[in-house]
Design a protein around this motif. Structure first.
Motif, PDB file in Angstrom:
ATOM      1  N   ASN A 262      28.449  40.120   1.784  1.00 39.98           N
ATOM      2  CA  ASN A 262      29.390  39.066   2.138  1.00 39.98           C
ATOM      3  C   ASN A 262      30.434  39.542   3.152  1.00 39.98           C
ATOM      4  N   TYR A 263      29.977  39.794   4.373  1.00 42.33           N
ATOM      5  CA  TYR A 263      30.867  40.161   5.467  1.00 42.33           C
ATOM      6  C   TYR A 263      30.187  39.738   6.763  1.00 42.33           C
ATOM      7  N   ALA A 264      30.985  39.460   7.767  1.00 49.03           N
ATOM      8  CA  ALA A 264      30.509  38.804   8.985  1.00 49.03           C
ATOM      9  C   ALA A 264      29.441  39.590   9.751  1.00 49.03           C
ATOM     10  N   TYR A 265      29.484  40.894   9.699  1.00 47.70           N
ATOM     11  CA  TYR A 265      28.581  41.706  10.521  1.00 47.70           C
ATOM     12  C   TYR A 265      27.395  42.263   9.739  1.00 47.70           C
ATOM     13  N   ALA A 266      27.093  41.686   8.599  1.00 51.84           N
ATOM     14  CA  ALA A 266      25.975  42.158   7.765  1.00 51.84           C
ATOM     15  C   ALA A 266      24.652  42.088   8.521  1.00 51.84           C
ATOM     16  N   GLY A 267      24.433  41.004   9.244  1.00 48.01           N
ATOM     17  CA  GLY A 267      23.184  40.852   9.990  1.00 48.01           C
ATOM     18  C   GLY A 267      23.005  41.943  11.028  1.00 48.01           C
ATOM     19  N   ARG A 268      24.085  42.260  11.745  1.00 44.47           N
ATOM     20  CA  ARG A 268      23.992  43.311  12.761  1.00 44.47           C
ATOM     21  C   ARG A 268      23.693  44.660  12.125  1.00 44.47           C
ATOM     22  N   LEU A 269      24.378  44.976  11.028  1.00 44.70           N
ATOM     23  CA  LEU A 269      24.113  46.253  10.354  1.00 44.70           C
ATOM     24  C   LEU A 269      22.665  46.314   9.879  1.00 44.70           C
ATOM     25  N   ASP A 270      22.183  45.197   9.344  1.00 44.82           N
ATOM     26  CA  ASP A 270      20.823  45.182   8.811  1.00 44.82           C
ATOM     27  C   ASP A 270      19.770  45.264   9.917  1.00 44.82           C
ATOM     28  N   GLU A 271      20.160  44.942  11.125  1.00 45.43           N
ATOM     29  CA  GLU A 271      19.244  45.051  12.265  1.00 45.43           C
ATOM     30  C   GLU A 271      19.291  46.423  12.921  1.00 45.43           C
ATOM     31  N   GLY A 272      20.016  47.369  12.330  1.00 45.78           N
ATOM     32  CA  GLY A 272      20.038  48.727  12.842  1.00 45.78           C
ATOM     33  C   GLY A 272      21.192  49.032  13.780  1.00 45.78           C
ATOM     34  N   TRP A 273      22.220  48.206  13.770  1.00 46.50           N
ATOM     35  CA  TRP A 273      23.387  48.363  14.626  1.00 46.50           C
ATOM     36  C   TRP A 273      24.112  49.679  14.373  1.00 46.50           C
ATOM     37  N   SER A 274      24.045  50.188  13.164  1.00 46.47           N
ATOM     38  CA  SER A 274      24.722  51.431  12.797  1.00 46.47           C
ATOM     39  C   SER A 274      23.732  52.597  12.838  1.00 46.47           C
ATOM     40  N   ASN A 275      24.184  53.712  13.396  1.00 48.22           N
ATOM     41  CA  ASN A 275      23.356  54.919  13.382  1.00 48.22           C
ATOM     42  C   ASN A 275      23.118  55.419  11.966  1.00 48.22           C
ATOM     43  N   GLN A 276      23.995  55.056  11.050  1.00 45.59           N
ATOM     44  CA  GLN A 276      23.839  55.478   9.651  1.00 45.59           C
ATOM     45  C   GLN A 276      22.661  54.793   8.973  1.00 45.59           C
ATOM     46  N   ALA A 277      22.297  53.621   9.460  1.00 41.84           N
ATOM     47  CA  ALA A 277      21.189  52.873   8.858  1.00 41.84           C
ATOM     48  C   ALA A 277      20.345  52.238   9.965  1.00 41.84           C
ATOM     49  N   PRO A 278      19.649  53.068  10.743  1.00 38.71           N
ATOM     50  CA  PRO A 278      18.873  52.525  11.860  1.00 38.71           C
ATOM     51  C   PRO A 278      17.759  51.577  11.422  1.00 38.71           C
ATOM     52  N   ASN A 279      17.325  51.666  10.181  1.00 43.11           N
ATOM     53  CA  ASN A 279      16.294  50.769   9.653  1.00 43.11           C
ATOM     54  C   ASN A 279      16.889  49.625   8.840  1.00 43.11           C
ATOM     55  N   GLY A 280      18.217  49.486   8.916  1.00 46.08           N
ATOM     56  CA  GLY A 280      18.875  48.470   8.112  1.00 46.08           C
ATOM     57  C   GLY A 280      18.884  48.858   6.648  1.00 46.08           C
ATOM     58  N   PHE A 281      19.099  47.885   5.791  1.00 52.33           N
ATOM     59  CA  PHE A 281      19.111  48.169   4.358  1.00 52.33           C
ATOM     60  C   PHE A 281      18.236  47.209   3.571  1.00 52.33           C
ATOM     61  N   THR A 282      17.906  46.069   4.153  1.00 53.73           N
ATOM     62  CA  THR A 282      17.067  45.116   3.427  1.00 53.73           C
ATOM     63  C   THR A 282      15.623  45.599   3.329  1.00 53.73           C
ATOM     64  N   ASP A 283      15.016  45.946   4.453  1.00 54.99           N
ATOM     65  CA  ASP A 283      13.610  46.376   4.415  1.00 54.99           C
ATOM     66  C   ASP A 283      13.395  47.605   3.539  1.00 54.99           C
ATOM     67  N   PRO A 284      14.226  48.661   3.663  1.00 55.47           N
ATOM     68  CA  PRO A 284      14.039  49.797   2.756  1.00 55.47           C
ATOM     69  C   PRO A 284      14.226  49.407   1.283  1.00 55.47           C
ATOM     70  N   SER A 285      15.129  48.466   1.025  1.00 48.22           N
ATOM     71  CA  SER A 285      15.360  48.028  -0.355  1.00 48.22           C
ATOM     72  C   SER A 285      14.188  47.220  -0.887  1.00 48.22           C
ATOM     73  N   ILE A 286      13.559  46.434  -0.026  1.00 45.94           N
ATOM     74  CA  ILE A 286      12.368  45.687  -0.447  1.00 45.94           C
ATOM     75  C   ILE A 286      11.245  46.657  -0.789  1.00 45.94           C
ATOM     76  N   ASP A 287      11.073  47.693   0.018  1.00 47.85           N
ATOM     77  CA  ASP A 287      10.069  48.721  -0.290  1.00 47.85           C
ATOM     78  C   ASP A 287      10.364  49.378  -1.634  1.00 47.85           C
ATOM     79  N   TYR A 288      11.634  49.706  -1.857  1.00 51.01           N
ATOM     80  CA  TYR A 288      12.056  50.316  -3.126  1.00 51.01           C
ATOM     81  C   TYR A 288      11.737  49.368  -4.284  1.00 51.01           C
ATOM     82  N   LEU A 289      12.091  48.093  -4.127  1.00 51.10           N
ATOM     83  CA  LEU A 289      11.865  47.091  -5.165  1.00 51.10           C
ATOM     84  C   LEU A 289      10.376  46.948  -5.474  1.00 51.10           C
TER      85      LEU A 289
END
Length: 89
Positions: free
Chosen positions: A51-78
């Motif tokens: 719940n923050y405005a830039y979640a989509g950008r982060l999830d698209e790899g905008w941050s070097n800390q999470a170049p693969n985002g966080f949704t796809d890796p979490s779906i794999d984990y799930l």
């Protein structure tokens, strides 16, 4: 039979167990600089919300800390979590 009933009960618990396991993983994959993104990532039942405005950008790899985002890796984990649990049922 009792075995069938126990298996059904375990399967019914699987969505909640899965989200309880996946939520900390999802948060751990969320980049952290100020802490805002992780602090505003919440689980409500079977839903995880970023719940923050830039979640989509982060999830698209905008941050070097999470170049693969966080949704796809979490779906794999799930998926792996569920496969492991179903295999034991």
């Amino acid at each position: 039979s009792n075995i069938f009933k126990r298996r059904i009960k375990k399967l019914q618990q699987l969505p909640e167990l899965s989200m309880k396991a996946t939520y900390p993983y999802y948060r751990s994959k969320t980049p952290i600089r100020s802490g805002n993104a992780r602090n505003k990532t919440k689980r409500n039942g079977l839903v995880i919300r970023s719940n923050y405005a830039y979640a989509g950008r982060l999830d698209e790899g905008w941050s070097n800390q999470a170049p693969n985002g966080f949704t796809d890796p979490s779906i794999d984990y799930l998926e792996n979590f569920i496969e492991g649990k179903v295999g034991k049922i």
